[in-house]
Design a protein around this motif. Structure first.
Motif, PDB file in Angstrom:
ATOM      1  N   GLU A 122     136.205  61.885 118.541  1.00 26.16           N
ATOM      2  CA  GLU A 122     136.454  63.243 118.057  1.00 26.16           C
ATOM      3  C   GLU A 122     137.935  63.610 118.119  1.00 26.16           C
ATOM      4  O   GLU A 122     138.371  64.557 117.487  1.00 26.16           O
ATOM      5  N   LYS A 123     138.710  62.832 118.893  1.00 25.92           N
ATOM      6  CA  LYS A 123     140.115  63.212 119.088  1.00 25.92           C
ATOM      7  C   LYS A 123     141.048  62.559 118.061  1.00 25.92           C
ATOM      8  O   LYS A 123     142.255  62.600 118.212  1.00 25.92           O
ATOM      9  N   GLY A 124     140.447  61.928 117.053  1.00 27.82           N
ATOM     10  CA  GLY A 124     141.286  61.220 116.090  1.00 27.82           C
ATOM     11  C   GLY A 124     141.281  61.863 114.715  1.00 27.82           C
ATOM     12  O   GLY A 124     140.376  62.626 114.368  1.00 27.82           O
ATOM     13  N   PHE A 125     142.303  61.583 113.923  1.00 30.81           N
ATOM     14  CA  PHE A 125     142.338  62.049 112.530  1.00 30.81           C
ATOM     15  C   PHE A 125     142.977  60.993 111.638  1.00 30.81           C
ATOM     16  O   PHE A 125     143.664  60.088 112.135  1.00 30.81           O
ATOM     17  N   TYR A 126     142.722  61.109 110.352  1.00 34.46           N
ATOM     18  CA  TYR A 126     143.346  60.192 109.393  1.00 34.46           C
ATOM     19  C   TYR A 126     143.551  60.908 108.067  1.00 34.46           C
ATOM     20  O   TYR A 126     142.916  61.942 107.820  1.00 34.46           O
ATOM     21  N   LYS A 136     146.281  61.280 125.827  1.00 31.97           N
ATOM     22  CA  LYS A 136     146.181  59.820 126.007  1.00 31.97           C
ATOM     23  C   LYS A 136     144.931  59.444 126.780  1.00 31.97           C
ATOM     24  O   LYS A 136     144.295  60.292 127.395  1.00 31.97           O
ATOM     25  N   ASN A 137     144.594  58.149 126.750  1.00 38.38           N
ATOM     26  CA  ASN A 137     143.466  57.596 127.497  1.00 38.38           C
ATOM     27  C   ASN A 137     142.125  58.218 127.117  1.00 38.38           C
ATOM     28  O   ASN A 137     141.291  58.503 127.970  1.00 38.38           O
ATOM     29  N   VAL A 138     141.934  58.450 125.820  1.00 37.37           N
ATOM     30  CA  VAL A 138     140.670  59.011 125.348  1.00 37.37           C
ATOM     31  C   VAL A 138     139.759  57.863 124.881  1.00 37.37           C
ATOM     32  O   VAL A 138     140.198  56.996 124.121  1.00 37.37           O
ATOM     33  N   LYS A 139     138.509  57.938 125.313  1.00 33.62           N
ATOM     34  CA  LYS A 139     137.554  56.872 124.996  1.00 33.62           C
ATOM     35  C   LYS A 139     137.195  56.867 123.502  1.00 33.62           C
ATOM     36  O   LYS A 139     136.987  57.926 122.907  1.00 33.62           O
ATOM     37  N   ILE A 140     137.107  55.675 122.910  1.00 37.35           N
ATOM     38  CA  ILE A 140     136.619  55.549 121.522  1.00 37.35           C
ATOM     39  C   ILE A 140     135.341  54.728 121.571  1.00 37.35           C
ATOM     40  O   ILE A 140     135.291  53.694 122.239  1.00 37.35           O
ATOM     41  N   VAL A 170     145.244  54.536 108.555  1.00 38.12           N
ATOM     42  CA  VAL A 170     145.576  54.543 109.985  1.00 38.12           C
ATOM     43  C   VAL A 170     144.890  55.728 110.664  1.00 38.12           C
ATOM     44  O   VAL A 170     145.004  56.859 110.191  1.00 38.12           O
ATOM     45  N   LEU A 171     144.191  55.429 111.726  1.00 42.10           N
ATOM     46  CA  LEU A 171     143.522  56.476 112.509  1.00 42.10           C
ATOM     47  C   LEU A 171     144.439  56.826 113.685  1.00 42.10           C
ATOM     48  O   LEU A 171     144.861  55.926 114.431  1.00 42.10           O
ATOM     49  N   CYS A 172     144.759  58.120 113.797  1.00 41.41           N
ATOM     50  CA  CYS A 172     145.753  58.550 114.795  1.00 41.41           C
ATOM     51  C   CYS A 172     145.139  59.526 115.799  1.00 41.41           C
ATOM     52  O   CYS A 172     144.125  60.158 115.530  1.00 41.41           O
ATOM     53  N   SER A 173     145.837  59.689 116.919  1.00 43.83           N
ATOM     54  CA  SER A 173     145.427  60.681 117.920  1.00 43.83           C
ATOM     55  C   SER A 173     145.804  62.074 117.418  1.00 43.83           C
ATOM     56  O   SER A 173     146.930  62.268 116.949  1.00 43.83           O
ATOM     57  N   ASN A 174     144.886  63.040 117.565  1.00 45.92           N
ATOM     58  CA  ASN A 174     145.190  64.431 117.184  1.00 45.92           C
ATOM     59  C   ASN A 174     146.515  64.862 117.793  1.00 45.92           C
ATOM     60  O   ASN A 174     146.724  64.675 118.990  1.00 45.92           O
ATOM     61  N   GLY A 175     147.379  65.440 116.978  1.00 47.69           N
ATOM     62  CA  GLY A 175     148.672  65.895 117.498  1.00 47.69           C
ATOM     63  C   GLY A 175     149.816  64.999 117.059  1.00 47.69           C
ATOM     64  O   GLY A 175     150.947  65.451 116.935  1.00 47.69           O
ATOM     65  N   TYR A 176     149.537  63.711 116.836  1.00 46.51           N
ATOM     66  CA  TYR A 176     150.571  62.776 116.390  1.00 46.51           C
ATOM     67  C   TYR A 176     151.208  63.288 115.098  1.00 46.51           C
ATOM     68  O   TYR A 176     150.482  63.813 114.277  1.00 46.51           O
ATOM     69  N   PRO A 177     152.486  63.217 114.850  1.00 45.19           N
ATOM     70  CA  PRO A 177     153.512  62.500 115.612  1.00 45.19           C
ATOM     71  C   PRO A 177     154.152  63.326 116.724  1.00 45.19           C
ATOM     72  O   PRO A 177     155.144  62.883 117.302  1.00 45.19           O
ATOM     73  N   GLU A 178     153.587  64.495 117.002  1.00 45.34           N
ATOM     74  CA  GLU A 178     154.096  65.273 118.150  1.00 45.34           C
ATOM     75  C   GLU A 178     153.263  64.859 119.376  1.00 45.34           C
ATOM     76  O   GLU A 178     152.869  63.737 119.479  1.00 45.34           O
ATOM     77  N   LYS A 179     152.981  65.848 120.254  1.00 45.14           N
ATOM     78  CA  LYS A 179     152.268  65.507 121.493  1.00 45.14           C
ATOM     79  C   LYS A 179     150.786  65.244 121.250  1.00 45.14           C
ATOM     80  O   LYS A 179     150.174  65.916 120.425  1.00 45.14           O
ATOM     81  N   TYR A 180     150.241  64.271 121.944  1.00 42.29           N
ATOM     82  CA  TYR A 180     148.811  63.990 121.811  1.00 42.29           C
ATOM     83  C   TYR A 180     148.248  63.547 123.161  1.00 42.29           C
ATOM     84  O   TYR A 180     148.992  63.128 124.048  1.00 42.29           O
ATOM     85  N   GLY A 224     147.608  51.446 119.083  1.00 43.63           N
ATOM     86  CA  GLY A 224     147.737  52.042 120.420  1.00 43.63           C
ATOM     87  C   GLY A 224     146.407  52.103 121.143  1.00 43.63           C
ATOM     88  O   GLY A 224     145.842  53.189 121.331  1.00 43.63           O
ATOM     89  N   THR A 225     145.902  50.948 121.571  1.00 40.32           N
ATOM     90  CA  THR A 225     144.646  50.926 122.336  1.00 40.32           C
ATOM     91  C   THR A 225     144.816  50.079 123.595  1.00 40.32           C
ATOM     92  O   THR A 225     145.654  49.187 123.645  1.00 40.32           O
ATOM     93  N   SER A 226     143.999  50.383 124.599  1.00 40.80           N
ATOM     94  CA  SER A 226     143.932  49.535 125.799  1.00 40.80           C
ATOM     95  C   SER A 226     142.475  49.421 126.197  1.00 40.80           C
ATOM     96  O   SER A 226     141.629  50.180 125.713  1.00 40.80           O
ATOM     97  N   LYS A 227     142.240  48.514 127.123  1.00 38.25           N
ATOM     98  CA  LYS A 227     140.885  48.387 127.658  1.00 38.25           C
ATOM     99  C   LYS A 227     140.861  48.943 129.061  1.00 38.25           C
ATOM    100  O   LYS A 227     141.790  48.698 129.837  1.00 38.25           O
ATOM    101  N   SER A 228     139.825  49.724 129.347  1.00 36.29           N
ATOM    102  CA  SER A 228     139.693  50.243 130.693  1.00 36.29           C
ATOM    103  C   SER A 228     138.216  50.145 131.055  1.00 36.29           C
ATOM    104  O   SER A 228     137.370  50.744 130.381  1.00 36.29           O
ATOM    105  N   GLU A 229     137.927  49.374 132.078  1.00 42.34           N
ATOM    106  CA  GLU A 229     136.538  49.125 132.508  1.00 42.34           C
ATOM    107  C   GLU A 229     135.629  48.802 131.328  1.00 42.34           C
ATOM    108  O   GLU A 229     134.592  49.427 131.121  1.00 42.34           O
ATOM    109  N   ASN A 230     136.086  47.871 130.516  1.00 43.03           N
ATOM    110  CA  ASN A 230     135.314  47.402 129.353  1.00 43.03           C
ATOM    111  C   ASN A 230     135.135  48.414 128.237  1.00 43.03           C
ATOM    112  O   ASN A 230     134.338  48.211 127.329  1.00 43.03           O
TER     113      ASN A 230
END
Ligand code: AMP
Ligand code: GLY
Length: 422
Positions: free
Chosen positions: A406-410, A342-346, A330-340, A364-370
């Motif tokens: 760059e904002k993710g870790f596993y 949001k809305n960082v481009k992958i 699982v690839l997570c946002s830096n800081g998880y499970p505490e504060k991280y 935990g992903t969404s699409k924003s302007e493709n």
């Protein structure tokens, strides 16, 4: 068929992909879904705890079957609610879902049917809990009774830590808490055991080992799950017979006595001590990320499976699996499970090598302007099937190096315990 899946995690994306492999599917909706499901189904933005809105949507679209991913709507009775309107739902009803919704309900069932589990006490106030903790052995486990999204469990090394945990629970850290559960600490290795049942027939739905802690070497805070591998290294025929005879069957018989039937996936969280199983907890759904780890191995048409469960003829269906090892990281946002953040481009999704053995499930992903952005703590799940666990993990690591975020870790050590023994 027209099917709707409730949920937005990696588990639901994996279920969506399995459903779409069937030639019976005509239209698939994901409520609310994520960026991954939006590419293969239609995402519908409705709060999954708003039953009335969900019913209105299902009715308008004439949906044939609803598959419920997460526990919350199940525990709150979505199956009973929708069945009143003659809508077919895959998942257990409210009464049966107490297996996850109330730890004390499950503990009482264990006591009544001699199901092996940790010794326990239930307390309603600080004073009584304190008295009990005076003469207890440590470490000890303290739990809030309500659903707490994987949190609400403390492993306490001494009395001071235990008292602090009890205080936090009674003060409402995990929502209103009437009861605190104090449990004997079980010292063994954990395993997740899954079944599917129509209320009459029980079929094994795989085994896995989850990695709940955030840090390498199983250190740090508890999370929803940082990765898993399947099958579990602990499973063998004798152990499986014990799990079924001593734990699963008496549980389902106990529910029958309460005049209800369990229908759906059931996930037993077990502690294995010297090849003996002890029940830690039940979940009334597939695990996440265990579902993503197990489902790619399934050869049987998953829609047939859901239908046979609802029609109570699971016995007639042959469940078949690929004989492979599966790993999920699982690839997570830096800081998880505490504060991280949001809305960082992958980026670089097009560089990934995905095929019949290598999968990507969004969480935990969404699409924003493709573009795909990370919106949650657990963001992406990489799964690989192989002849060996080490090869599967290697393939995942190759894919992870192709992605740009760059904002993710596993955790790099998922499945290490089993890989070191290969
Ligand atoms: P639960 O939410 O009940 O599954 O608990 C979360 C985690 O706490 C489990 O996955 C175990 O790692 C640990 N745990 C819970 N109960 C016990 C116990 N009685 N003994 C040892 N570890 C436990
Ligand atoms: N992976 C743990 C859970 O789904 O509860």
């Amino acid at each position: 068929m027209k099917i709707a899946i409730l949920g937005s995690g990696g588990r639901e994306h994996a279920i969506a992909i399995s459903i779409l492999k069937s030639n019976k599917i005509r239209k698939l909706y994901c409520i609310p879904g994520n960026a991954g499901t939006s590419e293969l189904a239609e995402n519908i933005s409705i709060d999954i705890n708003n039953f009335e809105k969900i019913y209105n949507f299902l009715n308008e679209k004439k949906i044939d079957l609803v598959v419920v991913g997460p526990e919350e709507p199940l525990v709150n009775g979505i199956v009973d609610y929708l069945e009143k309107f003659n809508i077919q739902v895959f998942g257990p009803n409210k009464k049966a879902s107490q297996l996850e919704g109330s730890k004390i309900f499950t503990k009482n069932l264990c006591q009544e049917y001699n199901i092996p589990t940790a010794a326990f006490g239930v307390f309603q106030n600080m004073k009584d809990t304190k008295k009990y903790l005076e003469n207890s052995k440590y470490p000890i486990v303290i739990k809030a009774d309500n659903l707490a999204a994987g949190k609400g469990v403390y492993i306490c090394k001494n009395k001071k830590e235990a008292l602090q945990s009890v205080k936090e629970i009674f003060e409402g850290k995990f929502g209103k808490a009437k009861n605190v559960l104090v449990e004997e600490f079980l010292d063994g290795e954990e395993m997740s055991y899954f079944i599917i049942t129509d209320g009459k027939t029980i079929k094994n739905f795989g085994t896995a080992q989850d990695h709940k802690r955030v840090g390498e070497g199983d250190l740090g805070n508890n999370t929803g799950g940082m990765g898993a591998y399947s099958p579990s290294r602990l499973i063998n025929k004798t152990l499986e017979e014990k799990i079924l005879n001593k734990i699963i069957e008496p549980t389902l018989a106990g529910l029958n006595k309460l005049k209800t039937k369990y229908r759906g996936f059931l996930y037993a969280g077990l502690m294995i001590i010297k090849n003996e199983p002890y029940l830690i907890e039940y979940n009334v759904r597939m695990g996440d990320p265990e579902c993503q780890t197990i489902l790619p191995l399934l050869k049987t048409d998953i829609i047939d499976l859901f239908i046979s469960c609802n029609n109570q003829n699971l016995n007639d269906l042959n469940l078949t699996w690929q004989n492979k090892k599966s790993v999920c990281v699982v690839l997570c946002s830096n800081g998880y499970p505490e504060k991280y953040e949001k809305n960082v481009k992958i980026q670089n999704f097009d560089k990934l090598k995905l095929d019949r053995k290598n999968f990507l499930f969004h969480a935990g992903t969404s699409k924003s302007e493709n573009e795909i952005i990370a919106t949650g703590g657990r963001v992406l799940n990489f799964v690989s099937l192989s002849e060996s666990f080490s090869k599967a993990r290697e393939e995942i690591h190759k894919n992870l190096s192709r992605l740009r975020w760059e904002k993710g870790f596993y955790r790099k050590d998922i499945a290490s315990k089993v890989i070191n023994k290969e």
